[in-house]
Design a protein around this motif. Structure first.
Motif, PDB file in Angstrom:
ATOM      1  N   VAL A 197      13.351   8.409 -24.121  1.00  0.00           N
ATOM      2  CA  VAL A 197      14.760   8.821 -24.093  1.00  0.00           C
ATOM      3  C   VAL A 197      14.930  10.168 -23.397  1.00  0.00           C
ATOM      4  O   VAL A 197      15.854  10.364 -22.599  1.00  0.00           O
ATOM      5  N   LYS A 242       9.541   6.488 -28.372  1.00  0.00           N
ATOM      6  CA  LYS A 242      10.987   6.336 -28.173  1.00  0.00           C
ATOM      7  C   LYS A 242      11.596   7.656 -27.719  1.00  0.00           C
ATOM      8  O   LYS A 242      12.355   7.708 -26.742  1.00  0.00           O
ATOM      9  N   ASP A 243      11.259   8.748 -28.427  1.00  0.00           N
ATOM     10  CA  ASP A 243      11.778  10.073 -28.074  1.00  0.00           C
ATOM     11  C   ASP A 243      11.305  10.492 -26.683  1.00  0.00           C
ATOM     12  O   ASP A 243      12.086  11.029 -25.888  1.00  0.00           O
ATOM     13  N   THR A 264      14.835   9.583 -19.681  1.00  0.00           N
ATOM     14  CA  THR A 264      15.732   8.611 -19.035  1.00  0.00           C
ATOM     15  C   THR A 264      17.187   8.699 -19.471  1.00  0.00           C
ATOM     16  O   THR A 264      18.059   8.138 -18.813  1.00  0.00           O
ATOM     17  N   ASP A 265      17.474   9.380 -20.577  1.00  0.00           N
ATOM     18  CA  ASP A 265      18.848   9.426 -21.084  1.00  0.00           C
ATOM     19  C   ASP A 265      19.605  10.592 -20.446  1.00  0.00           C
ATOM     20  O   ASP A 265      19.112  11.710 -20.389  1.00  0.00           O
ATOM     21  N   PRO A 290      14.903   1.976 -27.350  1.00  0.00           N
ATOM     22  CA  PRO A 290      15.903   2.159 -26.286  1.00  0.00           C
ATOM     23  C   PRO A 290      16.293   0.855 -25.591  1.00  0.00           C
ATOM     24  O   PRO A 290      15.460  -0.031 -25.387  1.00  0.00           O
ATOM     25  N   LYS A 291      17.559   0.764 -25.216  1.00  0.00           N
ATOM     26  CA  LYS A 291      18.069  -0.447 -24.554  1.00  0.00           C
ATOM     27  C   LYS A 291      17.423  -0.679 -23.193  1.00  0.00           C
ATOM     28  O   LYS A 291      17.390  -1.799 -22.704  1.00  0.00           O
ATOM     29  N   ARG A 292      16.921   0.405 -22.579  1.00  0.00           N
ATOM     30  CA  ARG A 292      16.360   0.257 -21.233  1.00  0.00           C
ATOM     31  C   ARG A 292      14.957  -0.355 -21.242  1.00  0.00           C
ATOM     32  O   ARG A 292      14.416  -0.659 -20.183  1.00  0.00           O
ATOM     33  N   TRP A 293      14.374  -0.494 -22.408  1.00  0.00           N
ATOM     34  CA  TRP A 293      13.047  -1.133 -22.463  1.00  0.00           C
ATOM     35  C   TRP A 293      13.157  -2.589 -22.031  1.00  0.00           C
ATOM     36  O   TRP A 293      14.157  -3.264 -22.281  1.00  0.00           O
TER      37      TRP A 293
END
Length: 205
Positions: free
Chosen positions: A58, A54-55, A61-62, A94-97
């Motif tokens: 992110v 996740k980290d 992409t964040d 993450p929401k983008r997954w």
């Protein structure tokens, strides 16, 4: 890369929207490194690795960490025992997954194709579907976001800086849920138009 998912369905994380047309999949996956994450929210090894992944995702992409998102997309291939367990796990990610729908038979085909026997496993693919790395779990643990540069070079991605400005703006405006939003907008517009006609009819003698 969309060829891998031709005729299949992918879900946007935390939403019921589906990404199922070749056009939408093409826009979501085109010119990107694809990660297939085979895992489970209940697996102890996955519970240790998932926060690291996740980290990793992110930080690439964040906008809080990077000026523009890296050319990276992740599809979660679940080994969760129930749909509720899969949904609970994805809510913490993450929401983008993207994710295969729970119980999709295509999961087994992917496991066989990429020789997945244990989880967690992260298969790294070029945009054309060629394998860059059969399992990147240890590399992600060891190197963190720095390993993406190696994958980017191996994938020979076209740098988005070379895209025309209007093309890039169009890409950034779009998301995997756009078709649903456009459909909703059309329905609302049609509803307003019908309401207007009805009011005009009532006002006319």
């Amino acid at each position: 890369m969309a060829a891998l998912f031709t005729g299949k369905v992918l879900m946007g994380n935390r939403e019921r929207d589906e990404v199922e047309t070749e056009r939408e999949l093409g826009l979501a996956l085109e010119n990107k490194v694809l990660l297939l994450y085979f895992g489970s929210g209940q697996c102890p090894q996955c519970q240790q690795f998932s926060p690291i992944l996740k980290d990793f995702f992110v930080r690439l992409t964040d906008e809080f960490y990077v000026e523009r998102a890296s050319q990276l997309v992740l599809v979660y291939v679940s080994r969760d025992e129930t749909e509720e367990q899969q949904s609970a796990f994805l809510r913490s990610m993450p929401k983008r997954w993207l994710a295969l729908p729970f119980g999709d038979a295509f999961k087994r085909e992917l496991e066989l194709r990429f020789s997945i026997s244990e989880v967690p496993a992260v298969v790294v693919l070029k945009p054309n579907g060629d394998v860059i790395l059969g399992n990147a779990v240890e590399e992600i643990r060891r190197m963190g976001p720095a390993c993406f540069r190696n994958w980017q070079e191996a994938a020979e991605l076209v740098d988005r800086n070379f895209l025309l400005a209007e093309d890039f703006e169009e890409w950034s405006r779009r998301s995997v849920t756009d078709p649903i939003r456009r459909l909703k907008y059309k329905l609302e517009k049609k509803s307003q138009k019908n309401k207007g006609r009805k009011e005009e009819a009532e006002e006319s003698p």
